[in-house]
Design a protein around this motif. Structure first.
Motif, PDB file in Angstrom:
ATOM      1  N   LEU A  62    -127.645 -49.446  22.503  1.00  0.00           N
ATOM      2  CA  LEU A  62    -126.898 -49.617  23.527  1.00  0.00           C
ATOM      3  C   LEU A  62    -127.281 -49.126  24.953  1.00  0.00           C
ATOM      4  N   GLY A  63    -128.622 -48.605  24.937  1.00  0.00           N
ATOM      5  CA  GLY A  63    -129.151 -48.034  26.117  1.00  0.00           C
ATOM      6  C   GLY A  63    -128.870 -48.831  27.561  1.00  0.00           C
ATOM      7  N   GLY A  64    -128.596 -47.710  28.450  1.00  0.00           N
ATOM      8  CA  GLY A  64    -128.097 -48.310  29.634  1.00  0.00           C
ATOM      9  C   GLY A  64    -126.669 -48.976  29.895  1.00  0.00           C
ATOM     10  N   MET A  65    -126.058 -49.001  28.857  1.00  0.00           N
ATOM     11  CA  MET A  65    -124.900 -49.701  28.991  1.00  0.00           C
ATOM     12  C   MET A  65    -123.654 -48.786  29.029  1.00  0.00           C
ATOM     13  N   LEU A  66    -122.627 -49.323  29.618  1.00  0.00           N
ATOM     14  CA  LEU A  66    -121.461 -48.297  29.904  1.00  0.00           C
ATOM     15  C   LEU A  66    -120.657 -48.390  28.408  1.00  0.00           C
ATOM     16  N   GLY A  67    -119.745 -47.369  27.854  1.00  0.00           N
ATOM     17  CA  GLY A  67    -119.233 -47.334  27.148  1.00  0.00           C
ATOM     18  C   GLY A  67    -118.137 -46.229  27.241  1.00  0.00           C
ATOM     19  N   TRP A  68    -117.308 -45.888  25.998  1.00  0.00           N
ATOM     20  CA  TRP A  68    -116.542 -44.893  25.947  1.00  0.00           C
ATOM     21  C   TRP A  68    -117.081 -43.739  25.419  1.00  0.00           C
ATOM     22  N   PRO A  69    -116.663 -42.587  25.881  1.00  0.00           N
ATOM     23  CA  PRO A  69    -117.367 -41.359  25.465  1.00  0.00           C
ATOM     24  C   PRO A  69    -117.208 -40.881  23.947  1.00  0.00           C
ATOM     25  N   GLY A  70    -118.115 -40.216  23.341  1.00  0.00           N
ATOM     26  CA  GLY A  70    -118.007 -39.939  22.074  1.00  0.00           C
ATOM     27  C   GLY A  70    -119.212 -39.254  21.446  1.00  0.00           C
ATOM     28  N   ALA A  71    -118.978 -38.417  20.424  1.00  0.00           N
ATOM     29  CA  ALA A  71    -120.016 -37.750  19.755  1.00  0.00           C
ATOM     30  C   ALA A  71    -121.138 -38.740  19.141  1.00  0.00           C
ATOM     31  N   PRO A  72    -122.268 -38.303  18.852  1.00  0.00           N
ATOM     32  CA  PRO A  72    -123.364 -39.442  18.193  1.00  0.00           C
ATOM     33  C   PRO A  72    -122.734 -39.680  16.833  1.00  0.00           C
ATOM     34  N   TRP A  73    -123.046 -41.033  16.695  1.00  0.00           N
ATOM     35  CA  TRP A  73    -122.673 -41.676  15.264  1.00  0.00           C
ATOM     36  C   TRP A  73    -123.341 -40.996  14.031  1.00  0.00           C
ATOM     37  N   GLY A  74    -122.647 -40.776  13.039  1.00  0.00           N
ATOM     38  CA  GLY A  74    -123.225 -40.187  11.746  1.00  0.00           C
ATOM     39  C   GLY A  74    -122.501 -40.538  10.689  1.00  0.00           C
ATOM     40  N   ASP A  75    -122.753 -39.765   9.428  1.00  0.00           N
ATOM     41  CA  ASP A  75    -122.256 -39.747   8.186  1.00  0.00           C
ATOM     42  C   ASP A  75    -120.690 -39.540   8.307  1.00  0.00           C
ATOM     43  N   THR A  76    -120.391 -38.776   9.190  1.00  0.00           N
ATOM     44  CA  THR A  76    -118.843 -38.284   9.476  1.00  0.00           C
ATOM     45  C   THR A  76    -118.444 -38.065  10.854  1.00  0.00           C
ATOM     46  N   ALA A  77    -117.496 -38.606  11.144  1.00  0.00           N
ATOM     47  CA  ALA A  77    -117.030 -38.721  12.681  1.00  0.00           C
ATOM     48  C   ALA A  77    -116.785 -37.133  13.170  1.00  0.00           C
TER      49      ALA A  77
ATOM     50  N   PRO B  25    -126.465 -48.885   5.601  1.00  0.00           N
ATOM     51  CA  PRO B  25    -125.717 -47.839   5.713  1.00  0.00           C
ATOM     52  C   PRO B  25    -124.476 -47.807   6.296  1.00  0.00           C
ATOM     53  N   VAL B  26    -123.489 -47.019   6.377  1.00  0.00           N
ATOM     54  CA  VAL B  26    -122.161 -46.977   7.348  1.00  0.00           C
ATOM     55  C   VAL B  26    -122.190 -45.682   8.188  1.00  0.00           C
ATOM     56  N   ARG B  27    -122.118 -45.769   9.381  1.00  0.00           N
ATOM     57  CA  ARG B  27    -121.975 -44.704  10.083  1.00  0.00           C
ATOM     58  C   ARG B  27    -120.548 -44.628  10.846  1.00  0.00           C
ATOM     59  N   GLN B  28    -120.313 -43.208  10.901  1.00  0.00           N
ATOM     60  CA  GLN B  28    -118.710 -43.125  11.605  1.00  0.00           C
ATOM     61  C   GLN B  28    -118.849 -42.635  13.049  1.00  0.00           C
ATOM     62  N   GLY B  29    -117.709 -42.937  13.885  1.00  0.00           N
ATOM     63  CA  GLY B  29    -117.751 -42.339  14.987  1.00  0.00           C
ATOM     64  C   GLY B  29    -116.476 -42.169  15.711  1.00  0.00           C
ATOM     65  N   ILE B  30    -116.167 -41.629  16.845  1.00  0.00           N
ATOM     66  CA  ILE B  30    -115.022 -41.755  17.580  1.00  0.00           C
ATOM     67  C   ILE B  30    -115.153 -42.139  19.141  1.00  0.00           C
ATOM     68  N   ALA B  31    -114.266 -43.202  19.440  1.00  0.00           N
ATOM     69  CA  ALA B  31    -114.438 -43.352  20.793  1.00  0.00           C
ATOM     70  C   ALA B  31    -113.281 -42.862  21.579  1.00  0.00           C
ATOM     71  N   TYR B  32    -113.381 -42.319  22.650  1.00  0.00           N
ATOM     72  CA  TYR B  32    -112.232 -41.846  23.389  1.00  0.00           C
ATOM     73  C   TYR B  32    -111.972 -42.695  24.645  1.00  0.00           C
ATOM     74  N   VAL B  33    -110.933 -43.347  24.684  1.00  0.00           N
ATOM     75  CA  VAL B  33    -110.405 -44.225  25.511  1.00  0.00           C
ATOM     76  C   VAL B  33    -109.430 -43.695  26.249  1.00  0.00           C
ATOM     77  N   ALA B  34    -109.689 -43.384  27.428  1.00  0.00           N
ATOM     78  CA  ALA B  34    -108.729 -42.536  28.343  1.00  0.00           C
ATOM     79  C   ALA B  34    -108.522 -43.449  29.955  1.00  0.00           C
ATOM     80  N   ARG B  35    -107.285 -43.375  30.084  1.00  0.00           N
ATOM     81  CA  ARG B  35    -107.015 -44.019  31.576  1.00  0.00           C
ATOM     82  C   ARG B  35    -106.249 -43.060  32.525  1.00  0.00           C
ATOM     83  N   ARG B  36    -106.706 -42.988  33.534  1.00  0.00           N
ATOM     84  CA  ARG B  36    -106.036 -41.886  34.577  1.00  0.00           C
ATOM     85  C   ARG B  36    -104.785 -42.459  35.014  1.00  0.00           C
TER      86      ARG B  36
END
Length: 332
Positions: free
Chosen positions: A242-257, A215-226
């Motif tokens: 990706l448990g315990g890893m650093l990443g860009w904030p975003g909503a859970p991945w699903g059928d739509t972003a 299946p294909v899941r959709q998501g959004i990655a918010y990349v922000a620099r102060r």
């Protein structure tokens, strides 16, 4: 392979280091030797003993693991190292059952470590060994249904003498000669007893059930620099992908972003998508970019100063997002 002790050295009394064998086997789960070599060297240079690894900071270990994938392995690595130190005085148990009692060690790893490190006559069955057995015995039942039978057949061949050398030899046979495509039967040491070769079906085995489309899941990655150069990142929960890893904030991945910005900002959609394939699904991440003021207070995540941020500490999909987004920021 840097974790191997050649047979001539073993016969001269040089014993494999159980720590290095265990570490290599964990790293090699669903990962190629070529991908593991550099990680193994970095880990053993930084943490040369199981005691050193047990004392390491979680974040440091997760950062060193970044890019190797299947991040639950890194979390289990720490749990196991700490159990070996706390419960066994820093010495790995030398039996399959003793190893199975450690966190994160399953039947395959327990058999591999007990056989290779301690020369116990345990049967070690990875994908390469399954292929060799399927061909030697001409097993036409498809995988994964044939796994128990192939393991049972492999056990009939496991010797009591030098079982560690034998285990590594059969895995190497599958990796270098009895390969998935175009097996080099002419130079195989088991050419005579191989039933699949005699039947002319060696290249067809092992058979596999047809894979279901991912299946294909959709998501959004918010990349922000102060504005002072810090990056807004969040550490993912210990459980899950990706448990315990650093990443860009975003909503859970699903059928739509789903839009779920981590801080109030003028988020820009650059029209960039990042694609990544996990074991069970394909992911499409849409990027959102923003430059935040120094007074910004995020809803989720926290800022990592620019001089402490290393893209290499990110898992592959998050590093892809950084690479795609970083060209839009002014670094001056």
């Amino acid at each position: 392979m840097p974790w191997r002790v050649p047979p001539d050295q073993r016969q001269a009394g040089v014993r494999p280091d159980p720590y290095r064998i265990w570490l290599s086997e964990v790293m090699l789960q669903q990962t190629t030797v070529a991908a593991v070599r550099a990680y193994f060297r970095r880990f053993t240079e930084r943490w040369p003993t199981v005691g050193d690894l047990a004392a390491a900071e979680d974040a440091d270990v997760m950062a060193e693991w970044a890019g190797l994938g299947y991040y639950a392995r890194a979390r289990n690595l720490l749990k196991c190292a700490r159990a070996v130190v706390a419960d066994h005085g820093g010495l790995f148990p030398d039996t399959r059952d003793g190893l199975l009692a450690l966190p994160g060690i399953g039947p395959y790893t327990a058999a591999a470590v007990s056989s290779i490190a301690f020369d116990r006559p345990e049967t070690v069955v990875d994908g390469n060994v399954e292929r060799v057995m399927a061909r030697i015995f001409a097993i036409t039942d498809p995988l994964p249904r044939a796994k128990p039978r192939l393991s049972a057949l492999a056990a009939t061949l496991t010797p009591s003498a030098r079982p560690g050398d034998y285990a590594q030899a059969v895995m190497d046979l599958g990796a270098t000669i009895c390969t998935p495509k175009s097996p080099a039967c002419g130079i195989c040491p088991w050419i005579a007893p191989c039933r699949a070769r005699l039947m002319g079906i060696a290249a067809e085995l092992p058979r596999k059930l047809a894979k279901q489309p991912k299946p294909v899941r959709q998501g959004i990655a918010y990349v922000a620099r102060r504005s002072d150069g810090a990056w807004l990142l969040e550490r993912r929960p210990d459980s899950g992908l990706l448990g315990g890893m650093l990443g860009w904030p975003g909503a859970p991945w699903g059928d739509t972003a789903q839009e779920q910005p981590p801080a109030p900002a003028d988020w820009h959609d650059p029209g960039i998508e990042v694609r990544h394939t996990f074991t069970h699904f394909h992911l499409i991440l849409s990027l959102r970019i923003a430059t935040l003021p120094e007074t910004a207070t995020p809803i989720t995540g926290s800022f990592v100063p620019g001089d402490r941020f290393r893209p290499a500490d990110l898992p592959t999909v998050m590093r892809k997002a950084f690479d795609a987004a970083s060209a839009t920021f002014d670094y001056d």
